[in-house]
Write an enzyme that holds these catalytic residues in place. Structure first.
Site, PDB file in Angstrom:
ATOM      1  N   ASP A 118     -28.841 -56.279  46.199  1.00 16.12           N
ATOM      2  CA  ASP A 118     -28.376 -55.077  46.842  1.00 16.12           C
ATOM      3  C   ASP A 118     -28.158 -53.999  45.657  1.00 16.12           C
ATOM      4  OD1 ASP A 118     -27.445 -53.029  48.210  1.00 16.12           O
ATOM      5  OD2 ASP A 118     -26.020 -54.431  49.522  1.00 16.12           O
ATOM      6  N   HIS A 144     -12.189 -45.972  51.330  1.00 14.66           N
ATOM      7  CA  HIS A 144     -13.212 -45.865  52.407  1.00 14.66           C
ATOM      8  C   HIS A 144     -12.784 -46.837  53.733  1.00 14.66           C
ATOM      9  CE1 HIS A 144     -15.694 -43.347  49.774  1.00 14.66           C
ATOM     10  NE2 HIS A 144     -15.824 -44.142  49.074  1.00 14.66           N
ATOM     11  N   ASP A 180     -11.404 -39.361  43.158  1.00 13.17           N
ATOM     12  CA  ASP A 180     -12.827 -40.255  43.022  1.00 13.17           C
ATOM     13  C   ASP A 180     -13.656 -39.291  43.799  1.00 13.17           C
ATOM     14  OD1 ASP A 180     -13.790 -43.491  43.798  1.00 13.17           O
ATOM     15  OD2 ASP A 180     -14.754 -41.872  45.063  1.00 13.17           O
ATOM     16  N   HIS A 221     -16.155 -39.768  45.881  1.00  8.58           N
ATOM     17  CA  HIS A 221     -16.462 -39.895  47.138  1.00  8.58           C
ATOM     18  C   HIS A 221     -15.245 -39.415  47.934  1.00  8.58           C
ATOM     19  CE1 HIS A 221     -19.092 -43.188  45.056  1.00  8.58           C
ATOM     20  NE2 HIS A 221     -20.012 -42.497  46.003  1.00  8.58           N
ATOM     21  N   ASP A 280     -15.472 -42.274  39.051  1.00  9.20           N
ATOM     22  CA  ASP A 280     -17.006 -42.151  39.480  1.00  9.20           C
ATOM     23  C   ASP A 280     -17.136 -40.691  39.505  1.00  9.20           C
ATOM     24  OD1 ASP A 280     -15.792 -41.810  41.936  1.00  9.20           O
ATOM     25  OD2 ASP A 280     -16.620 -43.367  42.831  1.00  9.20           O
ATOM     26  N   TYR A 316     -18.298 -46.431  37.962  1.00  5.72           N
ATOM     27  CA  TYR A 316     -19.385 -47.261  37.762  1.00  5.72           C
ATOM     28  C   TYR A 316     -20.085 -47.301  36.264  1.00  5.72           C
ATOM     29  CZ  TYR A 316     -17.869 -47.455  42.643  1.00  5.72           C
ATOM     30  OH  TYR A 316     -17.060 -47.610  43.623  1.00  5.72           O
TER      31      TYR A 316
END
Ligand code: X5A
Ligand code: ZN
Length: 676
Positions: free
Chosen positions: A20, A135, A172, A174, A265, A305
């Protein structure tokens, strides 16, 4: 006080068991590499190590539905095929037989951290966890997140510790939509998130990630979204976001606790974020947050990451939590047009709810984007070939940067104090060096010749001590210092201190002169000295390097003045040293002086020399010593709206200076109708 590091090895057990490309970046090495680097830098050893515990069913229930928790518990018994099938029901999620255990530890780590901070066992801390949390929603896993660690910690802090105001800072890259949903109607939790948005074309592709999502019902104004519409945001953009959006709101909100959704990230090299901020930027963000809530900051790992960038950025965060001064930021401090446009939009959207934004931006409106994206790197798919080269380039850039950073070791002494008479009433924190040394007699004599006032015994003695202290700072033996001076000699000693520093190799010296202290007449306006008078007669910029400003009368005015003027100038100037002179009739309250000193350390790599008039010395020296030693400054007291005169002064100065000092800008020059 100490810094906690909460961790458990079991959290490395979960991993992706099938192909994935979207999920493979969330791997166990994120934790092992980071921990290894913390050890290597000697940081783990300086923290209070705490083994994470699992969150209980009831604790998970603070945020999640019983059915969802039961479903997650059930994943422990599934085979790989079943795990993959269930993962497919959620967006960007993979399950492993150990996922549930890991997720319980991740949530539990946050609870332990909050308990340790709220009971005073530690001042602050970091929970190194996976899976991440921001999230995750009441009944849904999402974006690698299973339980919402930070949201659970916030609910726990409200229930178990009776907190009424919690600030969540989500750096972050996101949008933590999970946290937003959980608290969107709750005015007791202020949620701030910046995120890669690209006008809605970036994951999780939500309309409600934009700046005009401000919360619901009584929670309106307590959700603050700062969407980045281009990739490549760097140190200047992040600092501008803190100075012009987050911190004004945070001070007005006055939190009792700060929780950080600390995803990395948003750092350089990350394949998800594609941003440019370097690791030391996170030391600055952390240091700035520590002036809030008495320094009670709990950071919990979210994304990140690029292993090298992640682990160095975590090190910087921990260093700042430990109270070490942040290394100077690399790169030019000029925010991008697109960043300024985002900042302008969020200030406009939040203006109805926060006085700091109502007064400053006279004609704001939410305007459509005008910044072109030409010449910017186009968004890339994570894991694509372009991305691999970009990541490799970032790794090389990081190495060069880190070599430079670590070439400059932390001075062995954090703080030294030079006082002519050690007052018995003076309480200094332990570890403060009380210094007796003096510069050589002839050298002191040579400098003393510049001013009549310095010829006399006591002023002469003080000058010798100040030069010695400065020498220690410039030679990296001491980080910061405090010296007490007879009132009539403060101006003369400050003048000599500037010249001495420049003659000893300092490239740029920032002087913040509070009280009756005149700008030295024959000091060259050559860009090597930036002079800021507080308590000047009127607001005026005599040149780009000589700025004068009256002392604001209210807490709101004072904060505006520091956040919107002093710090942007200081960050733009990038000084090697800050001289903070509190002269006769400086008029600063203790808490104001402490905040000013605490914040001025950040842009100067911690190199601050405070000159205090002897009249207020013993008392003020004790307070300054604490903050320069890394303690949180005391609260300014209840927030009080800035007076119209204070706002006028600020707007006038911004108008005079913002074309030269770009960090002052709160709107893009080419921006919409609001910028006219
Ligand atoms: C915690 C975090 C990112 C999910 C990205 C999915 N999640 N494309 O960084
Ligand atoms: Zn993320």
């Amino acid at each position: 006080m100490k810094t906690a590091l909460v961790y458990h090895e079991d959290m490395t057990a979960a991993r992706l068991l099938w192909e994935d490309p979207e999920c493979e970046i969330e791997c166990p090495e994120r934790l092992t590499t980071t921990l290894g680097r913390l050890q290597q830098r000697g940081l783990q050893q300086r923290c209070l190590w705490m083994a994470a515990r699992e969150a209980s069913e009831a604790e998970l229930g603070l945020v999640h539905s019983p059915e969802y928790v039961a479903q997650m518990r059930g994943t422990q018994a599934l085979d790989t095929g079943e795990l993959q099938a269930l993962s497919g029901q959620y967006d960007a999620i993979y399950f492993h037989p150990s996922t549930f255990h890991c997720a319980c530890l991740a949530a539990g780590a946050g609870l332990q951290l909050v308990d340790a901070v709220m009971t005073g066992v530690v001042r602050n801390g970091l929970a190194l966890v996976r899976p991440p949390g921001h999230h995750s929603q009441r009944a849904a896993a999402n974006g690698f997140c299973v339980f919402n660690n930070v949201a659970i910690a916030a609910k726990h802090a409200q229930q178990k510790h009776g907190l009424h105001r919690i600030l969540i800072v989500d750096w972050d890259v996101h949008h933590g939509q999970g946290i937003q949903y959980i608290f969107e109607d709750d005015p007791s939790v202020l949620y701030f998130s910046w995120h890669r948005y690209e006008h809605g074309r970036f994951w999780p592709y939500l309309r409600e990630s934009d700046a005009d999502a401000v919360g619901q019902g009584r929670g309106r104004g307590f959700t603050v979204n700062l969407p980045w519409n281009q990739v490549g945001m760097g140190n200047a953009d992040y600092m501008a976001a803190f100075l012009h959006v987050l911190l004004p709101l945070a001070f007005e909100f006055d939190p009792e606790l700060v929780l950080v959704s600390a995803g990395f990230d948003s750092a350089i090299g990350d394949p998800e974020g594609q941003m440019q901020a370097t690791p030391e930027c996170f030391a600055h963000l952390t240091q700035l947050l520590q002036v809030l809530a008495g320094g009670r900051v709990c950071a919990m790992l979210e994304g990140g990451y690029h292993l090298e960038s992640l682990s160095e950025s975590v090190c910087m965060t921990v260093q700042a939590l430990l109270g070490d001064p942040a290394p100077p930021l690399s790169g030019t401090m000029v925010p991008q047009c697109s960043a300024l446009e985002s900042i302008q939009r969020v200030r406009a959207a939040q203006a109805p709810y926060w006085t700091s934004f109502q007064q400053q931006d006279s004609s704001l409106s939410l305007s459509p984007s005008t910044c072109s994206s030409e010449g910017r790197p186009s968004p890339q798919l994570p894991g694509g070939p372009e991305c691999k080269t970009a990541a490799a380039q970032a790794t090389a850039a990081l190495r060069a940067l880190l070599d430079k950073l670590y070439l400059r070791p932390m001075p062995p002494v954090r703080m030294a104090v030079a006082l002519t008479e050690l007052d018995a009433a003076l309480v200094l924190p332990p570890d403060v060096l009380c210094q007796d040394g003096s510069a050589p007699q002839e050298e002191t004599q040579a400098w003393a010749r510049l001013h009549k006032t310095l010829a006399k015994d006591k002023a002469f003695t003080t000058l010798g001590k100040v030069l010695y202290l400065l020498d220690g700072i410039l030679n990296e033996q001491v980080s910061s210092g405090i010296a007490a001076t007879l009132a009539p000699a403060v101006a003369a000693i400050l003048d000599v201190a500037i010249r001495y520093s420049l003659s000893r190799g300092a490239q740029r010296v920032l002087c913040v002169a509070v009280g009756q202290l005149d700008h030295p007449l024959d000091l060259a306006d050559d860009g090597r000295n930036l002079w800021l008078t507080i308590r000047g007669k009127e607001a005026d910029a005599l040149s780009m390097f000589h700025v004068s400003m009256p002392l604001p009368g209210t807490t709101g005015g004072f904060l505006n003045f520091i956040l919107a003027l002093v710090l942007p100038l200081a960050y733009g100037f990038q000084p090697d040293l800050v001289l903070l002179a509190l002269g006769p009739a400086h008029g600063l309250r203790d808490s104001q002086a402490a905040l000013l000193a605490a914040l001025l350390q950040a842009p100067a790599g911690g190199r601050v020399l405070a000159l205090v008039d002897e009249g207020s010395a013993p008392h003020l020296a004790g307070i300054l010593a604490q903050v320069l030693q890394g303690e949180a400054p005391p609260s300014l007291g209840p927030f009080c709206v800035a007076s119209p005169e204070d706002m006028q002064a600020l707007i006038h100065l911004r108008g005079q200076l913002e074309s030269q000092w770009k960090m002052l800008q709160v709107a893009s020059e080419t921006g919409g109708p609001g910028s006219g």
